[in-house]
Design a protein around this motif. Sequence first.
Motif, PDB file in Angstrom:
ATOM      1  N   ARG A 138       0.892  -1.249   0.182  1.00 32.38           N
ATOM      2  CA  ARG A 138       0.262  -0.121  -0.252  1.00 32.38           C
ATOM      3  C   ARG A 138       0.493   0.720  -0.144  1.00 32.38           C
ATOM      4  O   ARG A 138       1.881   1.496   0.133  1.00 32.38           O
ATOM      5  CB  ARG A 138      -1.086   0.117   1.400  1.00 32.38           C
ATOM      6  N   HIS A 139       0.575   2.200  -0.606  1.00 32.54           N
ATOM      7  CA  HIS A 139       0.245   3.699  -0.889  1.00 32.54           C
ATOM      8  C   HIS A 139       1.605   4.105   1.142  1.00 32.54           C
ATOM      9  O   HIS A 139       0.196   3.817   1.598  1.00 32.54           O
ATOM     10  CB  HIS A 139       0.225   4.122  -1.403  1.00 32.54           C
ATOM     11  N   PRO A 140       2.256   4.382   1.360  1.00 28.59           N
ATOM     12  CA  PRO A 140       2.143   5.132   2.256  1.00 28.59           C
ATOM     13  C   PRO A 140       1.193   6.008   2.851  1.00 28.59           C
ATOM     14  O   PRO A 140       0.862   6.577   3.952  1.00 28.59           O
ATOM     15  CB  PRO A 140       4.167   5.990   2.748  1.00 28.59           C
ATOM     16  N   ARG A 141       0.839   6.831   1.991  1.00 26.49           N
ATOM     17  CA  ARG A 141      -0.576   7.533   2.594  1.00 26.49           C
ATOM     18  C   ARG A 141      -2.032   6.878   3.276  1.00 26.49           C
ATOM     19  O   ARG A 141      -2.484   7.604   3.843  1.00 26.49           O
ATOM     20  CB  ARG A 141      -0.885   8.836   1.465  1.00 26.49           C
ATOM     21  N   GLU A 142      -1.808   5.421   2.143  1.00 29.76           N
ATOM     22  CA  GLU A 142      -2.941   4.502   2.396  1.00 29.76           C
ATOM     23  C   GLU A 142      -2.717   3.972   4.210  1.00 29.76           C
ATOM     24  O   GLU A 142      -3.503   3.945   4.530  1.00 29.76           O
ATOM     25  CB  GLU A 142      -3.066   4.234   1.880  1.00 29.76           C
ATOM     26  N   GLU A 143      -1.522   4.036   4.334  1.00 27.23           N
ATOM     27  CA  GLU A 143      -1.387   3.049   5.627  1.00 27.23           C
ATOM     28  C   GLU A 143      -1.350   4.306   6.709  1.00 27.23           C
ATOM     29  O   GLU A 143      -1.728   4.427   7.682  1.00 27.23           O
ATOM     30  CB  GLU A 143       0.427   2.970   5.290  1.00 27.23           C
ATOM     31  N   LYS A 145      -3.549   6.803   6.933  1.00 24.28           N
ATOM     32  CA  LYS A 145      -5.113   6.381   7.138  1.00 24.28           C
ATOM     33  C   LYS A 145      -5.566   5.413   8.168  1.00 24.28           C
ATOM     34  O   LYS A 145      -6.188   5.896   8.796  1.00 24.28           O
ATOM     35  CB  LYS A 145      -6.065   7.135   6.224  1.00 24.28           C
ATOM     36  N   THR A 146      -5.285   4.560   7.761  1.00 26.53           N
ATOM     37  CA  THR A 146      -5.214   3.518   9.337  1.00 26.53           C
ATOM     38  C   THR A 146      -5.220   3.605   9.862  1.00 26.53           C
ATOM     39  O   THR A 146      -5.511   3.514  11.442  1.00 26.53           O
ATOM     40  CB  THR A 146      -4.684   1.913   8.459  1.00 26.53           C
ATOM     41  N   LEU A 147      -3.526   4.336  10.277  1.00 24.73           N
ATOM     42  CA  LEU A 147      -2.883   4.314  11.555  1.00 24.73           C
ATOM     43  C   LEU A 147      -3.300   5.106  12.588  1.00 24.73           C
ATOM     44  O   LEU A 147      -3.538   5.061  13.924  1.00 24.73           O
ATOM     45  CB  LEU A 147      -1.728   4.126  11.665  1.00 24.73           C
ATOM     46  N   PHE A 148      -3.576   6.605  11.499  1.00 27.87           N
ATOM     47  CA  PHE A 148      -4.519   7.868  11.839  1.00 27.87           C
ATOM     48  C   PHE A 148      -5.578   8.187  11.195  1.00 27.87           C
ATOM     49  O   PHE A 148      -6.016   9.193  10.692  1.00 27.87           O
ATOM     50  CB  PHE A 148      -3.731   9.384  12.084  1.00 27.87           C
ATOM     51  N   PRO A 149      -6.946   7.503  12.214  1.00 27.85           N
ATOM     52  CA  PRO A 149      -8.085   7.891  10.873  1.00 27.85           C
ATOM     53  C   PRO A 149      -8.369   9.070  11.913  1.00 27.85           C
ATOM     54  O   PRO A 149      -9.957  10.266  10.529  1.00 27.85           O
ATOM     55  CB  PRO A 149      -9.274   7.065  11.699  1.00 27.85           C
ATOM     56  N   SER A 150      -8.758   9.675  12.787  1.00 30.47           N
ATOM     57  CA  SER A 150      -8.970  11.018  12.602  1.00 30.47           C
ATOM     58  C   SER A 150      -8.598  11.579  12.081  1.00 30.47           C
ATOM     59  O   SER A 150      -9.086  13.267  11.745  1.00 30.47           O
ATOM     60  CB  SER A 150      -8.487  11.393  14.112  1.00 30.47           C
ATOM     61  N   ARG A 151      -7.095  12.245  11.527  1.00 29.63           N
ATOM     62  CA  ARG A 151      -6.774  13.363  10.307  1.00 29.63           C
ATOM     63  C   ARG A 151      -7.056  13.119   9.045  1.00 29.63           C
ATOM     64  O   ARG A 151      -7.672  12.059   8.758  1.00 29.63           O
ATOM     65  CB  ARG A 151      -5.029  13.043  10.784  1.00 29.63           C
ATOM     66  N   ASP A 152      -6.879  13.971   8.451  1.00 35.80           N
ATOM     67  CA  ASP A 152      -7.652  13.620   7.253  1.00 35.80           C
ATOM     68  C   ASP A 152      -5.890  13.972   6.195  1.00 35.80           C
ATOM     69  O   ASP A 152      -5.005  15.337   6.045  1.00 35.80           O
ATOM     70  CB  ASP A 152      -7.734  15.537   7.127  1.00 35.80           C
ATOM     71  N   PHE A 153      -5.684  13.286   4.711  1.00 38.17           N
ATOM     72  CA  PHE A 153      -4.653  13.440   4.091  1.00 38.17           C
ATOM     73  C   PHE A 153      -5.341  13.456   3.135  1.00 38.17           C
ATOM     74  O   PHE A 153      -5.361  12.518   2.022  1.00 38.17           O
ATOM     75  CB  PHE A 153      -3.860  11.898   4.360  1.00 38.17           C
ATOM     76  N   HIS A 154      -4.973  14.460   2.150  1.00 36.64           N
ATOM     77  CA  HIS A 154      -5.194  14.736   1.184  1.00 36.64           C
ATOM     78  C   HIS A 154      -3.810  15.306   0.299  1.00 36.64           C
ATOM     79  O   HIS A 154      -3.512  16.055   0.865  1.00 36.64           O
ATOM     80  CB  HIS A 154      -5.963  16.135   1.077  1.00 36.64           C
TER      81      HIS A 154
END
Length: 154
Positions: A138-143, A145-154
């Motif tokens: 998986r792309h690091p950004r997708e990883e 999102k799994t580890l830090f669900p409360s943050r917004d990664f755009h």
Amino acid sequence: MPRTPPPLITCAALADLGDRSIARIAGLVITRQRPGTASGVIFLTLEDETGVANVVVWPKTYERFRRAVIGGRLLTVTGLLQREGAVRHLIAWRIEDRSGLLDELGLQDPLSSERGDEARRPVPPESRKAPRAKPRARHPREEAKTLFPSRDFH
């Protein structure tokens, strides 16, 4: 009428025999020596699971059993034990090359191709199941999102 050979004994058992006893031993050849100053005499050292034994091969005996003396890896030697204090030598009369037995060493079944001296690791029950599909990278950004669900990664 052929004479039966003496029973096979261990190298360590030679210590219990008296001088001029007839003995028969078997062992792996660990050294062969033919010093130039020994007038053609060959010295062998055989080893078994109990220890080592020194074997003296006179030139006439060497002529009779030349192939075994030169090429044998596992030998059976029959001869006369010579003791001088703590030093023991078996003066060889007969030498048999038993190296062919080494090829069978460690085999569980002579018809099997598996070796008995190689241990397999036990297979855990969970690994006996059908292999699972390997997870895709998986792309690091997708990883993230799994580890830090409360943050917004755009």
